[in-house]
Design a protein around this motif. Structure first.
Motif, PDB file in Angstrom:
ATOM      1  N   GLU A   1       1.909   7.174  -6.516  1.00  0.00           N
ATOM      2  CA  GLU A   1       0.875   8.163  -6.849  1.00  0.00           C
ATOM      3  C   GLU A   1       1.272   9.552  -6.370  1.00  0.00           C
ATOM      4  OE1 GLU A   1      -2.609   6.330  -5.276  1.00  0.00           O
ATOM      5  OE2 GLU A   1      -2.883   5.071  -7.060  1.00  0.00           O
ATOM      6  N   HIS A   2       1.926   9.603  -5.212  1.00  0.00           N
ATOM      7  CA  HIS A   2       2.366  10.881  -4.671  1.00  0.00           C
ATOM      8  C   HIS A   2       3.347  11.567  -5.641  1.00  0.00           C
ATOM      9  CE1 HIS A   2       3.982  13.852  -1.895  1.00  0.00           C
ATOM     10  NE2 HIS A   2       5.207  13.379  -2.161  1.00  0.00           N
TER      11      HIS A   2
ATOM     12  N   HIS B   1       1.734  12.771  -8.679  1.00  0.00           N
ATOM     13  CA  HIS B   1       0.955  13.957  -8.336  1.00  0.00           C
ATOM     14  C   HIS B   1       1.859  15.193  -8.296  1.00  0.00           C
ATOM     15  CE1 HIS B   1      -2.002  16.464  -6.378  1.00  0.00           C
ATOM     16  NE2 HIS B   1      -1.078  16.790  -5.485  1.00  0.00           N
TER      17      HIS B   1
ATOM     18  N   LYS C   1       2.258   1.881  -3.485  1.00  0.00           N
ATOM     19  CA  LYS C   1       1.249   2.460  -4.367  1.00  0.00           C
ATOM     20  C   LYS C   1       1.076   3.950  -4.059  1.00  0.00           C
ATOM     21  CE  LYS C   1      -3.455   1.571  -5.959  1.00  0.00           C
ATOM     22  NZ  LYS C   1      -4.259   2.733  -5.505  1.00  0.00           N
ATOM     23  N   GLN C   2       1.015   4.245  -2.770  1.00  0.00           N
ATOM     24  CA  GLN C   2       0.802   5.625  -2.357  1.00  0.00           C
ATOM     25  C   GLN C   2       1.987   6.502  -2.766  1.00  0.00           C
ATOM     26  OE1 GLN C   2       0.684   6.189   1.835  1.00  0.00           O
ATOM     27  NE2 GLN C   2       0.012   8.317   1.564  1.00  0.00           N
ATOM     28  N   TRP C   3       3.191   5.961  -2.633  1.00  0.00           N
ATOM     29  CA  TRP C   3       4.406   6.706  -2.968  1.00  0.00           C
ATOM     30  C   TRP C   3       4.482   6.974  -4.476  1.00  0.00           C
ATOM     31  CZ3 TRP C   3       7.612   9.980  -1.220  1.00  0.00           C
ATOM     32  CH2 TRP C   3       8.901  10.125  -1.735  1.00  0.00           C
TER      33      TRP C   3
ATOM     34  N   ASP D   1      -1.473  12.996 -12.369  1.00  0.00           N
ATOM     35  CA  ASP D   1      -2.479  12.089 -11.809  1.00  0.00           C
ATOM     36  C   ASP D   1      -3.462  11.606 -12.865  1.00  0.00           C
ATOM     37  OD1 ASP D   1      -1.855  14.597 -10.464  1.00  0.00           O
ATOM     38  OD2 ASP D   1      -2.503  13.549  -8.645  1.00  0.00           O
TER      39      ASP D   1
ATOM     40  N   ALA E   1       0.836  -1.202   0.000  1.00  0.00           N
ATOM     41  CA  ALA E   1       0.000   0.000   0.000  1.00  0.00           C
ATOM     42  C   ALA E   1       0.871   1.253   0.000  1.00  0.00           C
ATOM     43  CB  ALA E   1      -0.915  -0.022   1.223  1.00  0.00           C
ATOM     44  N   GLU E   2       1.961   1.186   0.756  1.00  0.00           N
ATOM     45  CA  GLU E   2       2.865   2.345   0.816  1.00  0.00           C
ATOM     46  C   GLU E   2       3.513   2.601  -0.542  1.00  0.00           C
ATOM     47  OE1 GLU E   2       4.681   2.526   5.332  1.00  0.00           O
ATOM     48  OE2 GLU E   2       5.320   0.917   3.999  1.00  0.00           O
TER      49      GLU E   2
END
Ligand SMILES: Nc1ncnc2c1ncn2[C@@H]1O[C@H](COP(=O)(O)OP(=O)(O)OP(=O)(O)O)[C@@H](O)[C@H]1O
Ligand SMILES: [Mg+2]
Lengths: 288, 321
Positions: free
Chosen positions: A121-122, A125, A117-119, A130, A114-115
């Motif tokens: 996307e961050h 962004h 994926k978040q990283w 995005d 999950a981290e």
């Protein structure tokens, strides 16, 4: 004494050629502070890319070396991320997957799924990508590709970000947008950046220092210009700023008077015209 | 409201229809006309050279023969089953034998045999050529070392391989209960030896010409060898590998027919040879049917590879032909 961050220590680079060794760089010596934004500028073929490749570890210096945070650089690695001129995204992967490849390689064991994926996307962004994350390089514009290339480099959390003419292939308007983005990111993250450019305005607008290289062969650092302009910098205000125009003039003078080679008049005129076009763009953005 | 005609069939539709359907049809018609006219001029020892209509006649004969043979086979098994059932009814402990039908393979059986053989040879060749190609492509020195050997073996004709393969197979493959026919192995291995080279060479070239920037990306990321090959090298060499595979299939198919003719191994080549030896007035026509079938099958094999490439290619916009 403050310990130096990045030391390009008396680097000399010779390439073996059929007619003997070709000395591209001679005694390039430069110390860069943490968080500093340095531009390399010089005529085509003088050896800017070679300097960058030595710092990246893709080339081994013939003499001298590069020291990053007290350790000598011997091979390429993700602590010195490179943004290549032609974006160098893998064409068979989407923007997301391109960044993912880097993130998994660098943080694969340290971050949870999950981290990760978040990283990813961050970072996409950060470069305002995005909306087109899941498109492949052939489905997005040149500027967007370059954004993804930057996101991929940033996602490695490098100590030094190396950029070889990152915006060289972009039209003037897109380039202006990319410069804004880069200034924002640099203000946020405070990475150390070495950027090669051919664009005098870009160099003055973005840099803390401009390193001007002499012509090759055996190129070296000609002059270093410190840019003392307050940040954040605004290109529209800068256009009328006396200090800004002074710096700009200095660089132009170095490139077209002190380092001008015989037979280069035509090129110089072209360059001058390009600069005036840049000004028009500034006016256009202001109007918009 | 009136719909004008050219709303339904635009000019582009007409041009597309003409170029993709009418033009090939015209070409085929001209070809058939020339064939039929010139065939009439040639008298062979087996009678007149057959024209299109005679060949068509033979084609339908071959179809009929195929179904007749199948009926005979079904009848054979039915009789055998009846006999066995009767035996068992008399004496439940009687041993019943089930003998396989040993009729002559039909034209279509031969096509299937050839297809299976070429597929085997091609798959074996690819299983060797792709990995070897990747490894040679990645290492400049290995490439220099292997290249002369490849260049030397590449132009060897299947007819030269065949005796060696036959001798080696009969020397090495000795079992009482053979899983494969020796003739099948001979043909498949000959196909493999001949069709390996285009895939090997194209893979090596594709792998060695991966964009230098992408290799630099993998260096900066410090990708491991396997990840580098899997994520960067293979996808970018993919079109070249497929070009090699398509060449290999075509070569394999040509080689197989020659090998079957020479070695009398079952397949389309043997069919052609048998008809040639047979020398009846129908033989030439039947050989021509075989020639057309060989050409058409080769075409289908190539199209099949192309479809596979379109299917698995990451680059859907590439123009493949
Ligand atoms: N691998 C190499 N082998 C031999 N010579 C090389 C090699 N790489 C660069 N050179 C030479 O070194 C010199 C500097 O090249 P480099 O690519 O660093 O120039 P550059 O300043 O980046 O030019 P540009 O602005 O056009 O990108 C050139 O003369 C080039 O021919
Ligand atoms: Mg360069």
């Amino acid at each position: 004494m403050k310990r130096e961050h990045l030391n390009i220590d008396h680097v000399t680079m010779e390439f073996p050629t059929p007619t003997g060794a070709f000395r591209a760089l001679d005694n390039v010596d430069l110390v860069i502070d943490k968080g500093e934004f340095v531009s390399l500028i010089g005529h085509s073929g003088c050896g800017k890319s070679t300097v960058l490749n030595v710092v990246a570890g893709l080339y081994q210096a013939t003499a001298g070396g590069v020291i990053l945070d007290g350790t000598e650089v011997n091979e390429p690695g993700p602590d010195r991320a490179v943004v290549f001129q032609n974006h160098s995204l893998l064409p068979w992967l989407t923007a997301y997957q391109n960044v993912e490849l880097a993130v998994k390689q660098v943080f694969g064991r340290k971050k949870s799924r999950a981290e990760i994926k978040q990283w990813i996307e961050h970072n996409l962004h950060l470069v305002h990508m995005d909306h087109a994350m899941h498109k492949r390089p052939d489905e997005i514009s040149g500027g967007m590709k370059q954004r993804v290339g930057i996101a991929r480099a940033l996602a490695m959390q490098p100590k030094v970000l190396l950029m070889d003419e990152p915006f060289g292939a972009l039209d003037a308007l897109t380039r202006a947008h990319m410069q804004e983005s880069l200034m924002e990111i640099h203000a946020d993250l405070g990475n150390t950046v070495i950027m090669i450019t051919h664009d005098v305005d870009e160099a003055v607008l973005l840099s803390d220092r401009i390193v001007m290289m002499t012509n090759g062969p055996a190129a070296t650092i000609g002059e270093i210009l410190k840019i003392d302009l307050a940040r954040p910098r605004n290109r529209v205000e800068m256009a009328d700023d006396a200090a800004y125009n002074h710096y700009r003039h200095e660089v132009l003078q170095f490139l077209y008077e002190r380092q001008r080679r015989p037979g280069e008049e035509a090129e110089a005129v072209e360059q001058e015209q390009e600069s005036t076009q840049e000004l028009k763009v500034v006016k256009a953005t202001r109007a918009a | 409201m009136m719909l004008s005609r050219d709303k339904i069939f635009s000019t582009e539709d007409y041009t597309a229809f003409i170029s993709s359907f009418v033009l090939p049809m015209v070409a085929i018609a001209i070809f058939l006309g020339l064939w039929s006219a010139s065939a009439k001029q040639v008298q062979t020892s087996l009678g007149q050279l057959p024209g299109p209509s005679a060949v068509f006649q033979q084609a339908s004969n071959l179809v009929d023969e195929h179904f007749a043979e199948r009926e005979k086979e079904a009848a054979f098994y039915q009789r055998q089953e009846k006999r066995n059932a009767a035996k068992l009814a008399k004496d439940p402990n009687a041993k019943v034998k089930i003998r396989p039908y040993t009729g002559k393979p039909t034209f279509f059986d031969q096509i299937v045999t050839s297809l299976v053989t070429v597929f085997t040879g091609f798959v074996l060749a690819s299983l060797i050529a792709i990995p070897v190609g990747i490894i040679t492509g990645l290492s400049n020195n290995l490439y220099k070392a292997i290249n002369p050997v490849v260049q030397l073996l590449k132009p060897v004709s299947p007819l030269a391989w065949l005796p060696i393969v036959t001798m080696v197979v009969s020397a090495v493959y000795v079992t009482d209960d053979p899983m494969f026919e020796k003739s099948y192995l001979n043909s498949a291995i000959t196909v493999m030896l001949c069709c390996m080279w285009p895939t090997l060479i194209n893979t090596a070239v594709g792998v060695s010409s991966v964009d230098k920037d992408l290799i630099n990306v993998s260096k900066v990321l410090r990708l491991g060898w396997f990840t580098k090959v899997y994520k960067i090298v293979l996808p970018s060499a993919f079109p070249m590998i497929f070009t090699g595979l398509r060449l290999s299939v075509s070569i394999g198919w040509m080689v197989l027919i020659a090998a079957e003719m020479l070695a009398q191994n079952p397949g389309l080549g043997k069919f052609v040879w048998d008809e040639f030896q047979n020398g009846s007035s129908n033989s030439l026509g039947r050989i021509m049917v075989a020639v057309i079938a060989i050409g058409f099958t080769g075409f289908l094999l190539d199209r099949g590879m192309l479809m596979l490439q379109r299917r698995v290619s990451w680059d859907k916009t590439a123009v493949l032909r």
